[in-house]
Scaffold this active site. Structure first.
Site, PDB file in Angstrom:
ATOM      1  N   ASN A   8      -1.061   3.126 -12.673  1.00 28.02           N
ATOM      2  CA  ASN A   8      -1.964   1.976 -12.671  1.00 28.02           C
ATOM      3  C   ASN A   8      -3.383   2.535 -12.680  1.00 28.02           C
ATOM      4  OD1 ASN A   8      -3.502  -0.267 -12.114  1.00 28.02           O
ATOM      5  ND2 ASN A   8      -2.761  -0.519 -10.005  1.00 28.02           N
ATOM      6  N   LYS A  16      -6.153   1.003 -12.915  1.00 26.20           N
ATOM      7  CA  LYS A  16      -7.173   0.133 -12.292  1.00 26.20           C
ATOM      8  C   LYS A  16      -8.394   0.047 -13.227  1.00 26.20           C
ATOM      9  CE  LYS A  16      -5.139   1.322  -7.941  1.00 26.20           C
ATOM     10  NZ  LYS A  16      -5.255   1.470  -6.493  1.00 26.20           N
ATOM     11  N   HIS A  47      -1.011  -7.308  -7.143  1.00 29.11           N
ATOM     12  CA  HIS A  47      -1.498  -6.072  -6.531  1.00 29.11           C
ATOM     13  C   HIS A  47      -2.420  -6.427  -5.354  1.00 29.11           C
ATOM     14  CE1 HIS A  47      -3.584  -2.297  -5.909  1.00 29.11           C
ATOM     15  NE2 HIS A  47      -2.588  -1.717  -6.551  1.00 29.11           N
ATOM     16  N   GLU A  90      -5.133  -5.252  -4.375  1.00 29.16           N
ATOM     17  CA  GLU A  90      -6.562  -5.335  -4.691  1.00 29.16           C
ATOM     18  C   GLU A  90      -6.894  -6.701  -5.280  1.00 29.16           C
ATOM     19  OE1 GLU A  90      -6.763  -1.731  -6.972  1.00 29.16           O
ATOM     20  OE2 GLU A  90      -6.496  -0.591  -5.117  1.00 29.16           O
ATOM     21  N   GLU A 112       4.035  -1.764  -1.755  1.00 28.24           N
ATOM     22  CA  GLU A 112       2.807  -0.983  -1.582  1.00 28.24           C
ATOM     23  C   GLU A 112       2.118  -1.366  -0.276  1.00 28.24           C
ATOM     24  OE1 GLU A 112       1.297   0.499  -5.619  1.00 28.24           O
ATOM     25  OE2 GLU A 112       0.500  -1.510  -5.351  1.00 28.24           O
ATOM     26  N   GLY A 124      -4.775   4.286  -1.994  1.00 27.23           N
ATOM     27  CA  GLY A 124      -6.052   4.956  -2.207  1.00 27.23           C
ATOM     28  C   GLY A 124      -6.594   5.638  -0.960  1.00 27.23           C
ATOM     29  N   SER A 158      -0.706   6.196  -2.418  1.00 23.21           N
ATOM     30  CA  SER A 158      -0.970   7.630  -2.305  1.00 23.21           C
ATOM     31  C   SER A 158       0.202   8.516  -2.728  1.00 23.21           C
ATOM     32  CB  SER A 158      -1.443   7.986  -0.889  1.00 23.21           C
ATOM     33  OG  SER A 158      -2.641   7.294  -0.597  1.00 23.21           O
TER      34      SER A 158
HETATM   35  P1  PGA Z   1      -2.907   5.004  -5.107  1.00 28.61           P
HETATM   36  O1  PGA Z   1      -2.795   3.481  -5.676  1.00 28.61           O
HETATM   37  O2  PGA Z   1      -1.781   5.761  -5.721  1.00 28.61           O
HETATM   38  O3  PGA Z   1      -4.265   5.467  -5.560  1.00 28.61           O
HETATM   39  O4  PGA Z   1      -2.783   4.901  -3.632  1.00 28.61           O
HETATM   40  C1  PGA Z   1      -1.545   2.876  -5.784  1.00 28.61           C
HETATM   41  C2  PGA Z   1      -1.692   1.482  -6.346  1.00 28.61           C
HETATM   42  O5  PGA Z   1      -2.707   0.835  -6.048  1.00 28.61           O
HETATM   43  O6  PGA Z   1      -0.827   0.992  -7.078  1.00 28.61           O
END
Ligand code: PGA
Length: 250
Positions: A9, A11, A94, A96, A167, A173, A212
């Site tokens: 992803n 983003k 997601h 976010e 998640e 992140g 992560s």
């Molecule tokens: P990350 O993000 O691997 O940077 O933690 C995962 C995601 O948001 O799907």
């Protein structure tokens, strides 16, 4: 048999040149065909990515969708429009999007339905915040997200279209991965809950872990029977690290 799925992803990252360079490089990587691989570039690079991915098995994914087909929704993009590009999956719900763009379980449900209507598969993201985990509300939150997100969707469509991504928000992140045990425990809860709600669909459905994921922890995560793949943010941005992820079993 649940086929492992590793999806990057991106983003809001990668311009046209970076997208092109990445896809050209990753297309040259040989990985086991037992694994499904996907990439989710920004909307403006989806058509380009589709063109570049020709001749490769890598799946193309969008990061969001609006639930209406068209109309006065400035700045939004609909499922029929994404369908036209010929992509494979849409990431929906997601954290976010839930946090910064006020998405609710109800809008997530509408988006999933719009995707299914347009014959597009969905990576349906769920997960608890740190406060929810610390207050022992993880299972309650997960249950509500599943219940409302998949409301009025039938078992056949769930099996045909849905991949779940668990998640935990506190692991996204942050460099703080859930332990394999923590992820496995929630995956198993999700599976049981789907088995109960949708007549044993849980055993067939793929549940990815996200938060992560990196070349350092992918193997341990994938060794766990409950974990069917990974949705990866940061570690999907560099060719070398994404390559390590998709070749974890070689
Ligand atoms: P990350 O993000 O691997 O940077 O933690 C995962 C995601 O948001 O799907």
């Amino acid at each position: 048999m649940r086929r492992p799925f590793i999806c990057g992803n991106w983003k809001m990252n990668k311009n046209i040149l970076e997208t092109k360079a990445f896809i050209e490089a990753i297309k040259k990587v040989s990985y086991s065909k037992d694994i499904e691989v996907g990439l989710a570039p920004v909307f403006t690079n989806l058509s380009l990515a589709k063109e570049l991915l020709k001749g490769s098995d890598i799946k193309l994914c969008a990061q969001n969708v609006h639930f209406m087909s068209n109309g006065a929704y400035t700045g939004e993009i609909s499922a029929p429009m994404l369908k036209e590009i010929g992509l494979d999956y849409i990431i929906i719900g997601h954290s976010e999007r839930r946090t910064y763009f006020a998405e609710t379980n109800e809008t997530v449900n509408q988006k999933i339905k719009a995707s299914i209507t347009n014959n597009l598969k969905v990576i349906f993201c769920i997960g608890e915040t740190l406060a929810e985990r610390e207050n022992e509300k993880t299972f309650m939150v997960i249950n509500e997200q599943l219940e409302l997100g998949l409301k009025d969707i039938n078992r056949d469509d769930i099996l045909k279209y849905i991949t779940i991504a668990y998640e935990p928000v506190w692991a996204i992140g942050t460099g703080k991965t859930a332990t394999v045990e923590q992820a496995s425990e929630v995956h198993s809860y999700i599976r049981n809950s789907l088995n109960y709600k949708f007549q044993s669909s849980g055993s067939e459905l793929r549940i990815l872990y996200g938060g992560s994921v990196s070349p350092d922890n992918i193997k341990a995560l994938m060794l766990d029977d409950e974990i069917d793949g990974a949705l990866v943010g940061g570690a999907s941005l560099k060719v070398e690290s994404f390559k390590s992820l998709i070749t974890y079993n070689l």
